[in-house]
Scaffold this active site. Structure first.
Site, PDB file in Angstrom:
ATOM      1  N   ARG A 115      -5.118  10.536   5.795  1.00  0.00           N
ATOM      2  CA  ARG A 115      -6.419   9.892   5.582  1.00  0.00           C
ATOM      3  C   ARG A 115      -7.330  10.114   6.783  1.00  0.00           C
ATOM      4  O   ARG A 115      -8.528  10.287   6.652  1.00  0.00           O
ATOM      5  CB  ARG A 115      -6.266   8.389   5.314  1.00  0.00           C
ATOM      6  CG  ARG A 115      -5.803   8.027   3.911  1.00  0.00           C
ATOM      7  CD  ARG A 115      -4.314   7.856   3.750  1.00  0.00           C
ATOM      8  NE  ARG A 115      -3.624   7.188   4.813  1.00  0.00           N
ATOM      9  CZ  ARG A 115      -3.197   5.938   4.781  1.00  0.00           C
ATOM     10  NH1 ARG A 115      -3.400   5.205   3.728  1.00  0.00           N
ATOM     11  NH2 ARG A 115      -2.528   5.420   5.793  1.00  0.00           N
ATOM     12  N   ASN A 116      -6.748  10.101   8.015  1.00  0.00           N
ATOM     13  CA  ASN A 116      -7.563  10.295   9.220  1.00  0.00           C
ATOM     14  C   ASN A 116      -8.130  11.711   9.282  1.00  0.00           C
ATOM     15  O   ASN A 116      -9.308  11.909   9.525  1.00  0.00           O
ATOM     16  CB  ASN A 116      -6.722   9.985  10.460  1.00  0.00           C
ATOM     17  CG  ASN A 116      -6.487   8.492  10.611  1.00  0.00           C
ATOM     18  OD1 ASN A 116      -7.390   7.749  10.980  1.00  0.00           O
ATOM     19  ND2 ASN A 116      -5.283   8.047  10.282  1.00  0.00           N
TER      20      ASN A 116
ATOM     21  N   GLY B 180       0.844  -1.195   0.000  1.00  0.00           N
ATOM     22  CA  GLY B 180       0.000   0.000   0.000  1.00  0.00           C
ATOM     23  C   GLY B 180       0.879   1.244   0.000  1.00  0.00           C
ATOM     24  O   GLY B 180       2.055   1.193  -0.386  1.00  0.00           O
TER      25      GLY B 180
ATOM     26  N   THR C 170      -0.066  14.741  11.176  1.00  0.00           N
ATOM     27  CA  THR C 170      -1.308  14.061  10.800  1.00  0.00           C
ATOM     28  C   THR C 170      -2.520  14.973  10.982  1.00  0.00           C
ATOM     29  O   THR C 170      -3.412  15.013  10.130  1.00  0.00           O
ATOM     30  CB  THR C 170      -1.482  12.770  11.639  1.00  0.00           C
ATOM     31  OG1 THR C 170      -0.273  12.030  11.590  1.00  0.00           O
ATOM     32  CG2 THR C 170      -2.601  11.908  11.111  1.00  0.00           C
TER      33      THR C 170
ATOM     34  N   LYS D 235      -2.626   9.347  17.822  1.00  0.00           N
ATOM     35  CA  LYS D 235      -2.620  10.568  16.986  1.00  0.00           C
ATOM     36  C   LYS D 235      -3.626  10.454  15.838  1.00  0.00           C
ATOM     37  O   LYS D 235      -4.141  11.476  15.362  1.00  0.00           O
ATOM     38  CB  LYS D 235      -1.200  10.887  16.487  1.00  0.00           C
ATOM     39  CG  LYS D 235      -0.561   9.865  15.546  1.00  0.00           C
ATOM     40  CD  LYS D 235      -0.905  10.062  14.099  1.00  0.00           C
ATOM     41  CE  LYS D 235      -0.470   8.887  13.244  1.00  0.00           C
ATOM     42  NZ  LYS D 235      -0.858   9.005  11.831  1.00  0.00           N
TER      43      LYS D 235
HETATM   44  N1  LIG Z   1       0.286   5.972   4.450  1.00  0.00           N
HETATM   45  C1  LIG Z   1       1.035   6.584   5.320  1.00  0.00           C
HETATM   46  O1  LIG Z   1       1.402   7.749   5.120  1.00  0.00           O
HETATM   47  C2  LIG Z   1       1.472   5.889   6.582  1.00  0.00           C
HETATM   48  C3  LIG Z   1       2.580   6.367   7.253  1.00  0.00           C
HETATM   49  C4  LIG Z   1       2.982   5.768   8.434  1.00  0.00           C
HETATM   50  C5  LIG Z   1       2.275   4.672   8.925  1.00  0.00           C
HETATM   51  N2  LIG Z   1       1.205   4.202   8.245  1.00  0.00           N
HETATM   52  C6  LIG Z   1       0.532   3.021   8.804  1.00  0.00           C
HETATM   53  O2  LIG Z   1       0.938   1.889   8.034  1.00  0.00           O
HETATM   54  C7  LIG Z   1      -0.112   0.920   7.989  1.00  0.00           C
HETATM   55  C8  LIG Z   1      -0.397   0.582   6.538  1.00  0.00           C
HETATM   56  O3  LIG Z   1      -0.792   1.795   5.945  1.00  0.00           O
HETATM   57  P1  LIG Z   1      -0.806   2.053   4.385  1.00  0.00           P
HETATM   58  O4  LIG Z   1      -0.859   3.515   4.229  1.00  0.00           O
HETATM   59  O5  LIG Z   1       0.260   1.335   3.671  1.00  0.00           O
HETATM   60  O6  LIG Z   1      -2.255   1.427   4.072  1.00  0.00           O
HETATM   61  P2  LIG Z   1      -2.911   1.180   2.651  1.00  0.00           P
HETATM   62  O7  LIG Z   1      -4.365   1.117   2.887  1.00  0.00           O
HETATM   63  O8  LIG Z   1      -2.368   2.162   1.682  1.00  0.00           O
HETATM   64  O9  LIG Z   1      -2.342  -0.266   2.251  1.00  0.00           O
HETATM   65  C9  LIG Z   1      -2.575  -1.434   3.026  1.00  0.00           C
HETATM   66  C10 LIG Z   1      -1.916  -2.612   2.338  1.00  0.00           C
HETATM   67  O10 LIG Z   1      -2.169  -3.798   3.092  1.00  0.00           O
HETATM   68  C11 LIG Z   1      -2.578  -4.823   2.193  1.00  0.00           C
HETATM   69  N3  LIG Z   1      -3.383  -5.832   2.890  1.00  0.00           N
HETATM   70  C12 LIG Z   1      -2.976  -7.094   3.130  1.00  0.00           C
HETATM   71  N4  LIG Z   1      -3.919  -7.779   3.740  1.00  0.00           N
HETATM   72  C13 LIG Z   1      -4.958  -6.970   3.900  1.00  0.00           C
HETATM   73  C14 LIG Z   1      -6.256  -7.158   4.440  1.00  0.00           C
HETATM   74  N5  LIG Z   1      -6.640  -8.324   4.960  1.00  0.00           N
HETATM   75  N6  LIG Z   1      -7.086  -6.116   4.436  1.00  0.00           N
HETATM   76  C15 LIG Z   1      -6.695  -4.921   3.920  1.00  0.00           C
HETATM   77  N7  LIG Z   1      -5.474  -4.694   3.389  1.00  0.00           N
HETATM   78  C16 LIG Z   1      -4.626  -5.727   3.369  1.00  0.00           C
HETATM   79  C17 LIG Z   1      -3.332  -4.069   1.105  1.00  0.00           C
HETATM   80  O11 LIG Z   1      -3.391  -4.832  -0.073  1.00  0.00           O
HETATM   81  C18 LIG Z   1      -2.458  -2.839   0.928  1.00  0.00           C
HETATM   82  O12 LIG Z   1      -1.399  -3.123   0.068  1.00  0.00           O
HETATM   83  C19 LIG Z   1      -1.304   1.566   8.723  1.00  0.00           C
HETATM   84  O13 LIG Z   1      -1.345   1.105  10.048  1.00  0.00           O
HETATM   85  C20 LIG Z   1      -0.980   3.049   8.719  1.00  0.00           C
HETATM   86  O14 LIG Z   1      -1.526   3.728   9.848  1.00  0.00           O
HETATM   87  C21 LIG Z   1       0.798   4.768   7.083  1.00  0.00           C
HETATM   88  O1  LIG Z   2      -2.720   9.160   6.371  1.00  0.00           O
HETATM   89  P1  LIG Z   2      -2.798   8.799   7.825  1.00  0.00           P
HETATM   90  O2  LIG Z   2      -3.808   9.628   8.569  1.00  0.00           O
HETATM   91  O3  LIG Z   2      -2.967   7.332   8.037  1.00  0.00           O
HETATM   92  O4  LIG Z   2      -1.396   9.201   8.496  1.00  0.00           O
HETATM   93  C1  LIG Z   2      -0.235   8.722   7.915  1.00  0.00           C
HETATM   94  C2  LIG Z   2       0.940   8.681   8.878  1.00  0.00           C
HETATM   95  O5  LIG Z   2       0.643   7.913  10.003  1.00  0.00           O
HETATM   96  C3  LIG Z   2       1.492  10.026   9.245  1.00  0.00           C
HETATM   97  O6  LIG Z   2       2.652   9.867  10.006  1.00  0.00           O
END
Ligand SMILES: NC(=O)c1ccc[n+]([C@@H]2O[C@H](COP(=O)([O-])OP(=O)(O)OC[C@H]3O[C@@H](n4cnc5c(N)ncnc54)[C@H](O)[C@@H]3O)[C@@H](O)[C@H]2O)c1
Ligand SMILES: O=P(O)(O)OC[C@H](O)CO
Length: 335
Positions: free
Chosen positions: A258-259, A13, A251, A194
């Site tokens: 997204r939040n 993702g 955030t 957060k």
């Molecule tokens: N996007 C950001 O900026 C960011 C930054 C820091 C931390 N995070 C954290 O990282 C984690 C992942 O976030 P992301 O942004 O990559 O999410 P996203 O929604 O963009 O991607 C999630 C990924 O997990 C996969 N996946 C595998 N099994 C799954 C299932 N059963 N259900 C749903 N998805 C499944 C999906 O295919 C996808 O590739 C979250 O906890 C988020 O809070 C995100």
């Molecule tokens: O897009 P959000 O709200 O899941 O936030 C992404 C990261 O956690 C920011 O550090």
């Protein structure tokens, strides 16, 4: 010179793909696992993950696959980049494949609904590894900005300082600067909470409120987050750092979050279903974690008024405007 280390990222993702790019840019041999074969094939053929980061060219040292066994084979570190509420199920499937000495790295920011466990606790339990093998990366890390190589700092937390330092080296690039920490509890509670406070800030923005309101929510949000963390054994100083105040500000204030965006839609009067649909399947962790964090707080006798109203807006039909009025009308007290 030693060959580059193999590091696997499970989950392609927004953040999984971006963190895989960081690791590749830092000189590692990186394998990225995608759930869908066509996503893995497109990354290998076009060097792009068009669903999540269409404008970013991924480095040639990053290889994608949809075969988890092939992905983790020989990995020194395995990075878990899936949503927090599915991590247990995902990891249970991968557990037999994991190299026994690998550092298991959580990128997820949430608290599990059914157990009220932090992600590192879920990992230790499901993978059946010592907690010294489990690490967390958390900080003000909006994926799109890091993918565009904008300067960013973060925290690499692990109870084993040597593993934290090894991972710090593995993900250091000219645009990404990791600091180490051993306070897993504080880093994870800060990262989960957060998202809930960002939902509240989004709601406030949707209602038309300005920076005084945001700043008040951020400051009081950090106060209730710190109360919970300290009750769980965290170092209060962690909440003043990158994974605490740093991530909360990024955030809560960014339209890329997204939040925050989800909360803003609710504040403008959209329903939960409309806000979910607009998210196009991308995870807004706070929507679920507001409930688990609220329960965790109740279990430890900690007052979290902002988290409480966010839960009631998301799950009990409370509207954002009366939620704001309720927060302002609480009993007056010293800061
Ligand atoms: N996007 C950001 O900026 C960011 C930054 C820091 C931390 N995070 C954290 O990282 C984690 C992942 O976030 P992301 O942004 O990559 O999410 P996203 O929604 O963009 O991607 C999630 C990924 O997990 C996969 N996946 C595998 N099994 C799954 C299932 N059963 N259900 C749903 N998805 C499944 C999906 O295919 C996808 O590739 C979250 O906890 C988020 O809070 C995100
Ligand atoms: O897009 P959000 O709200 O899941 O936030 C992404 C990261 O956690 C920011 O550090």
């Amino acid at each position: 010179m030693a060959p580059p280390e193999r590091i696997t990222v499970l989950g392609a993702g927004s953040w999984g793909t971006t963190f895989a790019k960081v690791l590749a840019d830092a000189g590692n041999d990186v394998v990225l696992w995608a759930r869908r074969a066509e996503v893995a094939a497109a990354i290998n053929e076009t060097r792009r993950n068009s669903a999540y980061l269409p404008d970013i060219r991924l480095p040639s040292t990053l290889r994608a696959t949809d075969d988890a066994a092939e992905a983790v084979h020989g990995a020194g570190a395995v990075v878990l980049a899936v949503p927090s509420q599915t991590l247990r199920e995902n990891l249970a499937g991968w557990q037999p494949l994991l190299p026994p000495e690998a550092t298991l790295v959580s990128l997820a920011k949430g608290v599990e609904l059914s157990t009220l466990k932090r992600m590192s606790e879920v990992i230790g339990e499901v993978a059946d590894v010592p907690m010294a093998h489990v690490a967390v990366v958390s900080g003000p890390n909006l994926a799109k900005e890091i993918a565009a190589e904008q300067p960013t700092a973060t925290v690499v937390a692990c109870p084993d300082h040597d593993r934290a330092v090894a991972l710090q080296h593995a993900c250091s690039t000219p645009y990404f600067r990791p600091y180490t920490n051993t306070d897993l509890v504080g880093i994870e509670i800060a990262g989960a909470c957060k998202n809930v406070i960002a939902l509240a800030c989004g709601m406030a923005a949707g209602l038309g409120f300005g920076h005084n309101t945001m700043s008040s929510l951020i400051t009081r949000g950090l106060a209730e987050t710190t109360r919970l963390g300290v009750a769980l054994g965290a170092d209060p100083m962690t909440f003043a750092g990158l994974a605490g105040l740093g991530d909360l500000v990024a955030t809560a204030m960014s339209p890329l979050s997204r939040n925050r965006t989800f909360g803003e839609r609710l504040g403008r009067g959209e329903t939960m279903a409309q806000a979910q649909e607009a998210a196009h399947g991308q995870v807004s962790e706070g929507v679920k974690s507001c409930s688990s964090i609220r329960q965790l707080a109740a279990r430890h006798g900690v007052e979290m008024p902002i988290t409480d109203v966010v839960h009631r807006v998301c799950h009990e039909g409370l509207a954002p405007a009366p939620a704001a009025a309720e927060l302002l009308g609480r009993e007056r007290k010293p800061e």
